[in-house]
Scaffold this active site. Structure first.
Site, mmCIF file in Angstrom:
data_model
loop_
_atom_site.group_PDB
_atom_site.id
_atom_site.type_symbol
_atom_site.label_atom_id
_atom_site.label_comp_id
_atom_site.label_asym_id
_atom_site.label_seq_id
_atom_site.Cartn_x
_atom_site.Cartn_y
_atom_site.Cartn_z
ATOM 1 N N LYS A 26 0.883 -1.171 0.000
ATOM 2 C CA LYS A 26 0.000 0.000 0.000
ATOM 3 C C LYS A 26 0.919 1.219 0.000
ATOM 4 O O LYS A 26 1.450 1.624 1.029
ATOM 5 C CB LYS A 26 -0.892 -0.013 1.261
ATOM 6 C CG LYS A 26 -2.241 0.675 1.130
ATOM 7 C CD LYS A 26 -2.170 2.153 0.799
ATOM 8 C CE LYS A 26 -1.848 3.007 2.000
ATOM 9 N NZ LYS A 26 -1.589 4.417 1.619
ATOM 10 N N THR A 40 0.969 7.301 13.192
ATOM 11 C CA THR A 40 0.361 6.216 12.403
ATOM 12 C C THR A 40 0.778 4.863 12.963
ATOM 13 O O THR A 40 -0.046 3.929 13.042
ATOM 14 C CB THR A 40 0.765 6.331 10.922
ATOM 15 O OG1 THR A 40 0.429 7.629 10.454
ATOM 16 C CG2 THR A 40 0.061 5.297 10.060
ATOM 17 N N GLU A 52 9.625 1.283 10.927
ATOM 18 C CA GLU A 52 10.712 2.249 10.672
ATOM 19 C C GLU A 52 10.053 3.619 10.749
ATOM 20 O O GLU A 52 9.297 3.999 9.847
ATOM 21 C CB GLU A 52 11.312 2.054 9.279
ATOM 22 C CG GLU A 52 11.908 0.684 9.019
ATOM 23 C CD GLU A 52 13.256 0.468 9.675
ATOM 24 O OE1 GLU A 52 13.761 1.392 10.342
ATOM 25 O OE2 GLU A 52 13.787 -0.636 9.536
HETATM 26 P P1 NAD Z 1 2.443 8.531 7.537
HETATM 27 O O1 NAD Z 1 2.585 7.779 8.805
HETATM 28 O O2 NAD Z 1 1.466 9.628 7.467
HETATM 29 O O3 NAD Z 1 2.046 7.547 6.329
HETATM 30 C C1 NAD Z 1 2.852 6.441 5.981
HETATM 31 C C2 NAD Z 1 1.982 5.405 5.296
HETATM 32 O O4 NAD Z 1 1.014 4.933 6.223
HETATM 33 C C3 NAD Z 1 1.195 5.921 4.089
HETATM 34 O O5 NAD Z 1 1.170 4.922 3.097
HETATM 35 C C4 NAD Z 1 -0.204 6.123 4.665
HETATM 36 O O6 NAD Z 1 -1.213 6.030 3.710
HETATM 37 C C5 NAD Z 1 -0.273 4.967 5.639
HETATM 38 N N1 NAD Z 1 -1.265 5.134 6.703
HETATM 39 C C6 NAD Z 1 -1.721 6.284 7.255
HETATM 40 N N2 NAD Z 1 -2.657 6.013 8.189
HETATM 41 C C7 NAD Z 1 -2.780 4.662 8.250
HETATM 42 C C8 NAD Z 1 -3.577 3.776 9.017
HETATM 43 N N3 NAD Z 1 -4.437 4.220 9.927
HETATM 44 N N4 NAD Z 1 -3.428 2.456 8.825
HETATM 45 C C9 NAD Z 1 -2.559 1.978 7.920
HETATM 46 N N5 NAD Z 1 -1.787 2.764 7.138
HETATM 47 C C10 NAD Z 1 -1.893 4.104 7.304
HETATM 48 O O7 NAD Z 1 3.903 9.022 7.160
HETATM 49 P P2 NAD Z 1 4.327 9.929 5.915
HETATM 50 O O8 NAD Z 1 3.927 11.328 6.183
HETATM 51 O O9 NAD Z 1 3.904 9.271 4.659
HETATM 52 O O10 NAD Z 1 5.905 9.794 5.984
HETATM 53 C C11 NAD Z 1 6.707 10.594 6.769
HETATM 54 C C12 NAD Z 1 7.120 9.857 8.020
HETATM 55 O O11 NAD Z 1 7.804 8.647 7.672
HETATM 56 C C13 NAD Z 1 8.101 10.651 8.851
HETATM 57 O O12 NAD Z 1 7.787 10.515 10.201
HETATM 58 C C14 NAD Z 1 9.435 9.979 8.539
HETATM 59 O O13 NAD Z 1 10.421 10.156 9.502
HETATM 60 C C15 NAD Z 1 9.022 8.554 8.405
HETATM 61 N N6 NAD Z 1 10.018 7.794 7.652
HETATM 62 C C16 NAD Z 1 10.781 6.886 8.326
HETATM 63 C C17 NAD Z 1 11.764 6.180 7.651
HETATM 64 C C18 NAD Z 1 12.626 5.167 8.352
HETATM 65 O O14 NAD Z 1 13.263 4.378 7.672
HETATM 66 N N7 NAD Z 1 12.689 5.166 9.674
HETATM 67 C C19 NAD Z 1 11.953 6.400 6.284
HETATM 68 C C20 NAD Z 1 11.160 7.347 5.645
HETATM 69 C C21 NAD Z 1 10.189 8.034 6.340
#
Ligand code: NAD
Length: 487
Positions: free
Chosen positions: A180, A237, A255
């Site tokens: 997804k 999330t 992650e």
């Molecule tokens: P997000 O948590 O908003 O979304 C990530 C994913 O989760 C998306 O595909 C979203 O559609 C999905 N999602 C959202 N709500 C959900 C739910 N209730 N159930 C299941 N899936 C759901 O994050 P973002 O804004 O897309 O990304 C930025 C974040 O990701 C930042 O916090 C960043 O630090 C983190 N990140 C971490 C790493 C790592 O390797 N540690 C790498 C890249 C980004």
């Protein structure tokens, strides 16, 4: 309606389930962060499509698992080749969709996507050990068995790169997969689905369900048919997903976000320290690993700040398709407003913003200027929360102990950059830093054999090498007795 024509490619934006394109009644709109242009309508997944995908992935599982590492590896190596043949298309597509630099997609990211697949396919064949040892005459045989259907949920900041960190090991381990992708960057996953078909990955082994997190994502992680949830994204999330996973006791790999320190000791090579600190603006700050808290020894802080500002002032912000551009836009209006909100609130509370602090008015749109906040209140949100934009804070310390305390003072523990001229001292300080990865006098060196992940609220588990297989496989011990054999 079902296709997006972009960078000369026709991308099918329906879900990819059981080797077929499946449309939803509803769609959502995809735009480019570069200029806000309309890219297309994307199928908006819900429980119905998730059920279909889980069904398909479950049906495809026994045959895929039975192929074994070599049989799966053949197809995965073909897939890696196809990625390599399509680097230019993937790079252009990803840049249009997420606004990251075209040149880095071409030269670094997309070759890495191919490597993510090849590495784990080869690791499963050649490196994954199956140790055997004796216990009072009994033989223990350790195996790594495929676990079932892995749900992979990924963010928008490095879409295909982060997805293939999961797809590679999950498929190599013999799991079938439902991806997804983030709703702001759906396109590279759709294109990639076609490559899996061309590579001969059997129908149902790799599936893509597009859609919003709260709809498609939530339905996927709550599904009882899922054997693993691998999620990269934000802490809020992750908390929602963890609650949902708890109902089925589905194992999770997380992650998550960071607020990493970049610690500059007074014996550091100052030019190197400045270079590494300015690199933290890469991808317009939309990097989980970014060392956004620059901690500098007080004796060199003034000189460091002058050099930092000189160098950062030269950052070329603009269209990420231009070769000279160093940082591009924020991903989406919603995210742009979030970043701006952090900076506006810092300003209102009297923080000393010595660089940037505002949208780039020459470029308009979603471009926010590289920003430096000098000596902010250590308790303020700009220091403690992940902004995920081009916003760095600079603070000073007077001893190694204080640097360590400041570096470890957030709820995150994803990464740290440490700059020092003395190896023994650097080793001592690095030992005390709480983070999954510490880069000493460098940044962003990532070997797939090494563990990657976060401490504290930055994650659960590690990816890379055996760690990935520990997660996606069911690790099993079969104990053979010396007794009872008839032949
Ligand atoms: P997000 O948590 O908003 O979304 C990530 C994913 O989760 C998306 O595909 C979203 O559609 C999905 N999602 C959202 N709500 C959900 C739910 N209730 N159930 C299941 N899936 C759901 O994050 P973002 O804004 O897309 O990304 C930025 C974040 O990701 C930042 O916090 C960043 O630090 C983190 N990140 C971490 C790493 C790592 O390797 N540690 C790498 C890249 C980004």
């Amino acid at each position: 309606m079902n296709t997006v024509n972009v960078v000369g490619l026709e991308i099918d934006t329906r879900h990819y389930i059981n080797g077929q394109r499946v449309a939803s009644a509803e769609t959502f709109t995809n735009t480019s962060p570069i200029d806000g242009s309309f890219l297309g309508e994307i199928s908006r997944g819900s429980q119905t499509e998730v059920d279909l995908a889980v069904q398909a992935a479950k049906s495809a599982f026994p045959a895929w698992a039975a192929l074994g590492p070599k049989g799966r590896g053949e197809k995965l190596l073909k897939l890696a080749e196809l990625v390599e043949e399509n680097i230019e298309s993937l790079a252009q597509l990803e840049t249009m969709d997420n606004g990251s630099l075209l040149r880095s997609h071409r030269r670094g990211v997309m070759p890495r996507v191919a490597l993510n697949i090849r590495f784990f396919a080869e690791w499963a064949i050649n490196e994954l050990q199956h140790p055997e040892f004796e216990t009072r005459g009994h033989t223990n045989k350790i195996s790594w068995d495929p676990s079932g259907v892995a749900a992979l949920i990924t963010p928008w900041n490095a879409p295909l790169m982060l997805a293939t960190w999961k797809i590679g090991p999950a498929l190599a381990a013999g799991d079938t997969v439902i991806l997804k992708p983030a709703e702001w960057t759906p396109l590279s996953a759709s294109f990639f689905a076609d490559l899996t078909k061309q590579a001969g990955i059997p129908d149902g082994v790799f599936n893509v369900v597009q859609g919003y997190g709260k709809e498609a994502g939530a339905a996927l992680v709550a599904h009882a048919g899922i054997s693993r949830i691998s999620f990269t994204g934000s802490v809020p999330t992750a908390k929602i997903i963890a609650k949902s996973a708890a109902d089925n006791l589905t194992p999770v790999s997380f992650e998550l976000g960071g607020k990493s320190p970049c610690v500059v000791l007074e014996d550091a090579d100052l030019d190197l320290a400045v270079e590494l600190a300015v690199e933290q603006y890469d991808n317009a700050g939309q990097v989980c690993l970014s060392g956004t808290r620059i901690l500098v020894h007080e004796s060199i802080a003034d000189e460091f700040a002058i050099k930092f500002k000189e160098k950062a002032a030269k950052i070329i912000q603009g269209d990420p398709r231009e070769e000279a551009t160093q940082i591009g836009p924020q991903i989406h209006q919603v995210h742009f407003e979030r970043v701006k909100g952090f900076v506006d609130r810092a300003k209102e509370s009297g923080a000393n913003i010595v660089m940037g602090g505002e949208p780039n008015s020459e470029l308009g749109g979603l471009y926010f200027r590289p920003t430096l906040v000098m000596n902010p209140d250590p308790e303020s949100e700009i220091v403690t929360s992940e902004v995920f934009g081009p916003v760095l804070c600079m603070q000073t310390f007077s001893s190694d102990e204080e640097a360590i305390e400041m570096a470890n003072s957030t709820e995150f523990g994803l990464a740290a950059v440490l700059v020092s001229g003395n190896k023994d001292r650097a080793e001592k300080v690095a030992k005390e830093l709480v983070a999954g990865t510490i880069w000493v006098n460098c940044f962003f060196v990532r070997d797939l054999r090494a563990p990657f992940g976060g401490s504290k609220k930055s994650g659960i588990g590690r990816e890379g090498g055996n760690w990935s297989f520990d997660f996606y496989a069911d690790v099993k011990n079969t104990v053979f007795s010396p007794n009872g054999w008839k032949e």
